[in-house]
Motif scaffolding. Structure first.
Motif, mmCIF file in Angstrom:
data_model
loop_
_atom_site.group_PDB
_atom_site.id
_atom_site.type_symbol
_atom_site.label_atom_id
_atom_site.label_comp_id
_atom_site.label_asym_id
_atom_site.label_seq_id
_atom_site.Cartn_x
_atom_site.Cartn_y
_atom_site.Cartn_z
ATOM 1 N N ALA A 180 0.844 -1.201 0.000
ATOM 2 C CA ALA A 180 0.000 0.000 0.000
ATOM 3 C C ALA A 180 0.878 1.248 0.000
ATOM 4 O O ALA A 180 2.102 1.183 0.195
ATOM 5 C CB ALA A 180 -0.912 0.011 1.221
ATOM 6 N N ARG A 181 0.245 2.370 -0.192
ATOM 7 C CA ARG A 181 0.948 3.659 -0.170
ATOM 8 C C ARG A 181 0.600 4.396 1.124
ATOM 9 O O ARG A 181 -0.568 4.416 1.532
ATOM 10 C CB ARG A 181 0.546 4.508 -1.382
ATOM 11 N N ILE A 182 1.605 4.978 1.725
ATOM 12 C CA ILE A 182 1.391 5.780 2.936
ATOM 13 C C ILE A 182 1.832 7.211 2.623
ATOM 14 O O ILE A 182 3.023 7.466 2.432
ATOM 15 C CB ILE A 182 2.184 5.221 4.131
ATOM 16 N N PRO A 183 0.880 8.139 2.530
ATOM 17 C CA PRO A 183 1.226 9.519 2.177
ATOM 18 C C PRO A 183 1.478 10.395 3.410
ATOM 19 O O PRO A 183 0.828 10.239 4.447
ATOM 20 C CB PRO A 183 -0.021 9.995 1.436
ATOM 21 N N CYS A 184 2.413 11.315 3.269
ATOM 22 C CA CYS A 184 2.694 12.306 4.311
ATOM 23 C C CYS A 184 2.597 13.697 3.688
ATOM 24 O O CYS A 184 3.242 13.959 2.662
ATOM 25 C CB CYS A 184 4.094 12.114 4.899
ATOM 26 N N ALA A 185 1.830 14.566 4.285
ATOM 27 C CA ALA A 185 1.667 15.927 3.750
ATOM 28 C C ALA A 185 2.810 16.820 4.234
ATOM 29 O O ALA A 185 3.149 16.809 5.420
ATOM 30 C CB ALA A 185 0.329 16.513 4.202
ATOM 31 N N THR A 186 3.406 17.575 3.315
ATOM 32 C CA THR A 186 4.502 18.470 3.694
ATOM 33 C C THR A 186 4.449 19.756 2.887
ATOM 34 O O THR A 186 4.010 19.774 1.729
ATOM 35 C CB THR A 186 5.871 17.797 3.495
ATOM 36 N N LEU A 187 4.900 20.829 3.518
ATOM 37 C CA LEU A 187 5.095 22.095 2.813
ATOM 38 C C LEU A 187 6.554 22.253 2.411
ATOM 39 O O LEU A 187 6.914 23.240 1.766
ATOM 40 C CB LEU A 187 4.691 23.275 3.725
ATOM 41 N N ARG A 188 7.387 21.249 2.798
ATOM 42 C CA ARG A 188 8.830 21.338 2.521
ATOM 43 C C ARG A 188 9.293 20.056 1.822
ATOM 44 O O ARG A 188 10.043 19.257 2.405
ATOM 45 C CB ARG A 188 9.586 21.552 3.822
ATOM 46 N N PRO A 189 8.870 19.839 0.562
ATOM 47 C CA PRO A 189 9.224 18.593 -0.118
ATOM 48 C C PRO A 189 10.729 18.405 -0.299
ATOM 49 O O PRO A 189 11.195 17.269 -0.421
ATOM 50 C CB PRO A 189 8.506 18.716 -1.467
ATOM 51 N N GLU A 190 11.501 19.501 -0.304
ATOM 52 C CA GLU A 190 12.951 19.372 -0.487
ATOM 53 C C GLU A 190 13.611 18.627 0.660
ATOM 54 O O GLU A 190 14.745 18.122 0.524
ATOM 55 C CB GLU A 190 13.583 20.765 -0.648
ATOM 56 N N THR A 191 12.921 18.517 1.816
ATOM 57 C CA THR A 191 13.523 17.827 2.967
ATOM 58 C C THR A 191 13.352 16.310 2.909
ATOM 59 O O THR A 191 13.764 15.607 3.834
ATOM 60 C CB THR A 191 12.921 18.355 4.292
ATOM 61 N N VAL A 192 12.759 15.810 1.814
ATOM 62 C CA VAL A 192 12.539 14.365 1.690
ATOM 63 C C VAL A 192 13.856 13.590 1.816
ATOM 64 O O VAL A 192 13.891 12.461 2.308
ATOM 65 C CB VAL A 192 11.819 14.031 0.357
ATOM 66 N N TYR A 193 14.962 14.206 1.395
ATOM 67 C CA TYR A 193 16.266 13.534 1.464
ATOM 68 C C TYR A 193 16.738 13.346 2.909
ATOM 69 O O TYR A 193 17.628 12.543 3.171
ATOM 70 C CB TYR A 193 17.325 14.352 0.716
ATOM 71 N N GLY A 194 16.131 14.100 3.852
ATOM 72 C CA GLY A 194 16.567 14.006 5.246
ATOM 73 C C GLY A 194 15.607 13.250 6.138
ATOM 74 O O GLY A 194 15.709 13.304 7.371
ATOM 75 N N VAL A 195 14.637 12.509 5.543
ATOM 76 C CA VAL A 195 13.661 11.757 6.337
ATOM 77 C C VAL A 195 14.356 10.591 7.038
ATOM 78 O O VAL A 195 15.061 9.795 6.402
ATOM 79 C CB VAL A 195 12.512 11.238 5.444
ATOM 80 N N THR A 196 14.177 10.491 8.339
ATOM 81 C CA THR A 196 14.772 9.383 9.102
ATOM 82 C C THR A 196 13.717 8.380 9.573
ATOM 83 O O THR A 196 14.054 7.248 9.920
ATOM 84 C CB THR A 196 15.481 9.931 10.357
ATOM 85 N N ASN A 197 12.459 8.812 9.586
ATOM 86 C CA ASN A 197 11.376 7.935 10.055
ATOM 87 C C ASN A 197 10.044 8.595 9.755
ATOM 88 O O ASN A 197 9.987 9.768 9.361
ATOM 89 C CB ASN A 197 11.486 7.678 11.564
ATOM 90 N N LEU A 198 8.969 7.859 9.928
ATOM 91 C CA LEU A 198 7.626 8.445 9.914
ATOM 92 C C LEU A 198 7.083 8.421 11.331
ATOM 93 O O LEU A 198 7.508 7.612 12.165
ATOM 94 C CB LEU A 198 6.680 7.659 8.995
ATOM 95 N N TRP A 258 -4.264 3.026 -0.366
ATOM 96 C CA TRP A 258 -3.554 4.021 0.462
ATOM 97 C C TRP A 258 -3.951 3.779 1.918
ATOM 98 O O TRP A 258 -5.037 3.277 2.216
ATOM 99 C CB TRP A 258 -3.974 5.452 0.091
ATOM 100 N N ILE A 259 -3.049 4.146 2.824
ATOM 101 C CA ILE A 259 -3.340 4.095 4.260
ATOM 102 C C ILE A 259 -3.181 5.510 4.815
ATOM 103 O O ILE A 259 -2.126 6.134 4.641
ATOM 104 C CB ILE A 259 -2.401 3.121 4.992
ATOM 105 N N LEU A 260 -4.213 5.975 5.467
ATOM 106 C CA LEU A 260 -4.203 7.332 6.008
ATOM 107 C C LEU A 260 -5.326 7.464 7.031
ATOM 108 O O LEU A 260 -6.058 6.510 7.267
ATOM 109 C CB LEU A 260 -4.341 8.368 4.902
ATOM 110 N N SER A 261 -5.458 8.621 7.638
ATOM 111 C CA SER A 261 -6.517 8.798 8.641
ATOM 112 C C SER A 261 -7.876 8.903 7.957
ATOM 113 O O SER A 261 -7.982 9.270 6.786
ATOM 114 C CB SER A 261 -6.261 10.064 9.478
ATOM 115 N N ARG A 262 -8.914 8.582 8.708
ATOM 116 C CA ARG A 262 -10.274 8.663 8.157
ATOM 117 C C ARG A 262 -10.602 10.120 7.764
ATOM 118 O O ARG A 262 -11.263 10.381 6.759
ATOM 119 C CB ARG A 262 -11.276 8.143 9.187
#
Length: 925
Positions: free
Chosen positions: A212-230, A248-252
């Protein structure tokens, strides 16, 4: 005891003013001011009072200046607010019923009829008119209309025909504020909460997990390279959905929002947050990262799942640190990818540790986060291996790459999630496809508005920045709705023009509204308005003589001179109307100026009708009197400043009006003459000059300070200076005739009642505004009295410090050489070099140290005195000894001891050397 009968004066004036302010084109200069028309869905409160009373003061002032003044009024009823109110009352909503029954005091038989929205409109529009009349507003009521009148709808149809033909109205898909309960887009005027909420575009960064896909909303997509966890909230139950054919998996809550944003969303099984914790997700730009628990994750924000960038997000850093201090996830390390001046290699860590943040619940975290985000965006740069671009460029580039290659999609949210419709339902962001939009994003249209703003007078000047900012960021605006009151879109009548969009050029409609009432609406074709407003075409549904009369009146009044409105409308209505004027009218008919109001407070808290934190305007008038309310609202702050209504301060304002009444009525028999009369007459000319200048600059508070408090202060000194036992001179009658006119714009009921008593004819509302009589200006006399008043004040201050009863007062006046030093210092452009300039004078050089010491003291005095006073003294030195000697009898009476006036230079008293120009040395023995 005051003989002032406020209620009696009000009743008499309201009757006299019934048709007094009906304005027609005349052979004199016009002045046309408008104010935002009210939405009559509830009773007026004192905040509304200030909105309309301030323009009325200025309208009355300009009328007394001899201008033909138009001050019109209408009622804005389009949209859904009254429909929402009506529905809630029909459904038995106890809060709404209580608000209208208890706060607004609507009689039960009328409240029962409020299930019809137009009954609400009829009731409150009549109440508004009645209360406005009770407040003394000098309105031309012939021009009154409501925005669902058929004639007005024809005017709106003509406007939108123009906008459509010029391609300012376009069809498209845009995110809008939307109320599912009303099934309608909503604007700020339709909201109970969240009026200032903006729609923000997030990028959904899509991670993979268990097919499945797990989406995360961000206003700073350039920081994707520094993601260490969800982060996921273990206490939240998430859902597996099919979104556009993919799992997809997300909140109701997120699923429901995305369903409104052009996605096919089908909700499937529930997944506990605990089932996601300690799983591993992956993204091509982040690699494999673990899922960690965090109860701070809000399921109603974004997707309810958050990507963690602890090197650049203080909240992520501190949350990870909190877990690691518990011995968990100790192998995870922040991954820095942005360098920013002023911060270490790991900016979030650096900021958190410098600020001494204890844990993620620290109240300083929000501000710290904004500080880091702002610094990185404005001056940050991503590392070379990630592209090496400034963050502001990398942000859009990375978002585009993720949209194109990695399955990202946009998601729209409010910056403030508490957005509530007047119907009581929650508002969401919805993408509408067949919606009609005003294309405010058009750069050419924006440029035209910016050019017009440069030509306009804006009060206060600092709001120009806010207007410029609004024009820059303004996006396309959804201008139609499916339901509500209003005008149908001419070329697509399944839509109704929304309320902010039908209230943009109604200032032009005011100029002809009374004429149009006599014309059947079906005769008001677009060609009729084209002729009236643009002088083009040959309409046949209205005779040419009538059309020429109407057009002539429009051209007499237009453009409007000033528009008055609240600062929270800069971001919509005030800027919208500039766009529409540019699109419809030629340059010579563009708006000339705007005055932007501050907000109203009640006992220090923001007024809110929906929350019951208001003081009704009619109650205020009944309790304190209309003139009291007017004087307080105008005098407590300048129009652009916030004001705070407090009953105890309003009560003191009533006492001030009573003092004014008593002074004027007691002056009727004043006769004779005194030396001090010339001073009072001269001071009055200053008050006229200053009050006039203040009103020309829209400084109503400053004008009132001069016109009331200034004159009252002068009278206090005048009475004090009268010979013992003497009554006021005939100058008082002249002063009162002027004073009544000066205060007529502020307290018109009281002044109308006094006008005949002071020998005036007709209404004071139309009496000529006082003008300065130069023949009565006596600068020397004023300067002499200023010296005397300051000397008296200094003597009083010293006496308060002396424990014994004084036996005598000696005044030592400064010698001529100190006056020369004063002149040199006053004329000096650089007060830090005055000692050097003084010592260039031959006499000063001879005096040596004495002159330099005196220069330092005189410099302090010059800097302390009012600049205008310094200029006077520089131009016309005063014979202080003669002035004080002439007032010796007055001084001896004031202080009950002998007073001696002598030259400081002729005295051997050690304190005599301290005498300065305009500040005698004082010795009390």
């Amino acid at each position: 005891m005051s003989g002032l009968d406020m209620q009696g004066n009000e009743r008499e004036c309201i009757a006299r003013w019934e048709h007094a302010f009906e304005a027609d084109p005349a052979e004199k200069e016009k002045y046309y001011l408008t104010v935002a028309y009210p939405y009559p869905s509830g009773a007026m409160h004192v905040g509304h009072g200030r909105t309309y009373i301030v323009p009325d003061v200025l309208a009355r002032y300009q009328r007394m200046r001899g201008k033909e003044v138009l001050f019109p009024m209408a009622f804005h009823v389009t949209g859904t607010p009254v429909i929402g109110i009506s529905k809630r009352i029909a459904n038995g909503d106890t809060t709404t019923i209580g608000l209208y029954r208890d706060l607004y005091r609507v009689p039960q038989d009328i409240l029962d009829r409020f299930i019809d929205p137009m009954e609400i409109v009829r009731h409150f529009s009549e109440e508004y008119r009645r209360v406005m009349q009770k407040c003394g507003l000098s309105i031309d009521w012939r021009r009154r209309f409501i925005t669902v009148d058929p004639q007005y709808s024809k005017f709106i149809e003509w406007q939108y025909k123009h906008l459509h033909e010029e391609e300012h109205v376009v069809r498209g898909a845009h995110p809008v504020k939307y109320c599912p309960q009303c099934e309608n887009p909503v604007g700020d005027h339709d909201l109970l909460e969240g009026e200032k909420a903006e729609i923000i575009k997030f990028t959904l960064v899509v991670f993979s997990w268990d097919g499945a896909r797990i989406p995360c909303a961000t206003l700073r997509p350039e920081t994707v390279y520094g993601v260490t966890n969800l982060w996921v909230n273990p206490d939240v139950t998430y859902v597996r959905v099919t979104l556009d054919g993919e799992e997809w998996i997300l909140s109701r809550e997120a699923a429901a929002k995305l369903a409104l944003q052009d996605h096919d969303v089908r909700v499937g099984e529930e997944i506990p947050g605990t089932a996601l914790v300690d799983g591993t997700v992956s993204h091509p730009l982040s690699g494999d990262v673990p899922v960690l628990p965090a109860t701070f994750v809000d399921p109603d924000m974004g997707t309810g799942i958050v990507m963690s960038v602890p090197a650049h997000a203080p909240f992520d850093y501190i949350a990870l640190r909190d877990l690691q201090q518990q011995g968990k996830y100790t192998s995870i390390r922040p991954i820095p990818l942005i360098s920013v001046e002023g911060y270490g290699e790991v900016p979030a860590k650096d900021a958190v540790e410098r600020a001494g943040i204890r844990d993620q619940n620290d109240p300083g975290m929000e501000a710290l986060t904004q500080e880091v985000y702002s610094a990185e965006f404005s001056r940050g740069k991503v590392f070379e291996k990630y592209g090496g671009k400034p963050v502001r460029e990398a942000r859009d580039d990375v978002a585009a790459v993720m949209m194109e290659r990695y399955g990202s999609i946009p998601m729209f949210e409010f910056d403030n999630r508490q957005v509530t419709c007047r119907c009581g339902g929650r508002v969401f962001v919805k993408i509408l496809h067949d919606q009609w939009f005003l294309e405010y994003s058009d750069p050419c249209w924006k440029e035209q508005v910016k050019t017009q703003l440069e030509r306009m007078a804006l009060v206060p000047p600092e709001v120009r920045t806010e207007f410029d900012r609004t024009v820059d960021w303004l996006k396309d605006w959804a201008c139609t709705r499916r339901v509500g009151l209003g005008t149908k879109l001419p070329w697509d009548p399944t839509w109704i023009i929304e309320p902010l969009s039908d209230s943009t050029i109604y200032m032009a409609y005011y100029t002809i509204a009374h004429h149009l009432k006599a014309i059947p609406p079906e005769n008001l074709t677009p060609e009729v308005f084209e002729y009236i407003f643009k002088g083009e075409g040959d309409p046949t549904t209205v005779d040419r003589e009538t059309l020429d009369t109407i057009r002539s009146e429009f051209l007499y009044w237009y453009p409007y001179d000033y528009r008055f409105s609240a600062k929270d409308l800069i971001s919509n209505h005030l800027t919208f109307q500039l766009f529409h004027h540019r699109a419809i009218f030629p340059q010579e008919l563009q708006p000339q100026g705007m005055v932007v109001f501050g907000m109203g407070l009640l006992n220090g808290a923001k007024m809110s009708s929906s929350k019951g934190n208001v003081f009704l305007l009619e109650d205020a008038v009944e309790e304190f009197g209309a003139d009291t309310v007017r004087m307080f609202l105008v005098g407590s702050a300048e129009p652009w400043q916030d004001f705070d209504w407090r009953n105890e301060l309003v009560s003191s304002t009533r006492k001030q009006i009573e003092r004014f009444w008593n002074t004027v009525t007691e002056a009727k028999g004043a006769t004779g003459a005194h030396d001090i009369d010339a001073w009072l007459a001269s001071r009055l000319q200053r008050r006229i000059e200053n009050a006039t200048a203040a009103l020309e600059g829209f400084q109503t508070r400053q004008a009132l300070q001069e016109a009331f408090f200034g004159v009252e202060a002068d009278l206090k000194w005048y009475r004090r200076r009268l010979p013992e036992g003497a009554g006021a001179g005939a100058v008082m009658q002249d002063l009162c005739r002027t004073w009544v006119r000066l205060l007529a714009p502020f307290v018109p009921f009281t002044c109308e009642a006094l006008w005949k008593d002071v020998g005036g004819e007709g209404m004071v509302s139309f009496a000529p505004w006082p003008e300065v009589d130069e023949a009565r200006v006596s600068p020397g006399i004023e300067l002499a009295e200023e010296l005397l008043a300051r000397t008296v004040e200094d003597i009083e201050s010293i006496m308060k410090l002396i424990p014994m009863e004084p036996a005598s007062v000696s005044l030592f006046v400064a010698p001529a050489w100190k006056h020369e030093a004063f002149r040199i210092i006053a004329a000096s452009a650089d007060k830090t070099r005055v000692v050097r300039e003084i010592m260039q004078n031959e006499e000063m050089r001879k005096r040596g140290r004495e002159a330099t010491d005196a220069a330092k003291q005189i410099t302090k005095l010059v800097l302390k005195l009012p600049p205008d006073l310094v200029k006077q003294l520089e131009a016309s030195p005063l014979d202080e000894q003669t002035v004080l000697e002439g007032a010796r009898e007055f001084l001896e009476h004031e202080f009950g001891v002998p007073v001696k006036v002598q030259s400081a230079e002729a005295s051997t008293h050690p304190k005599a050397s301290g005498a300065l120009p305009f500040k005698p040395a004082i010795v009390i023995e």
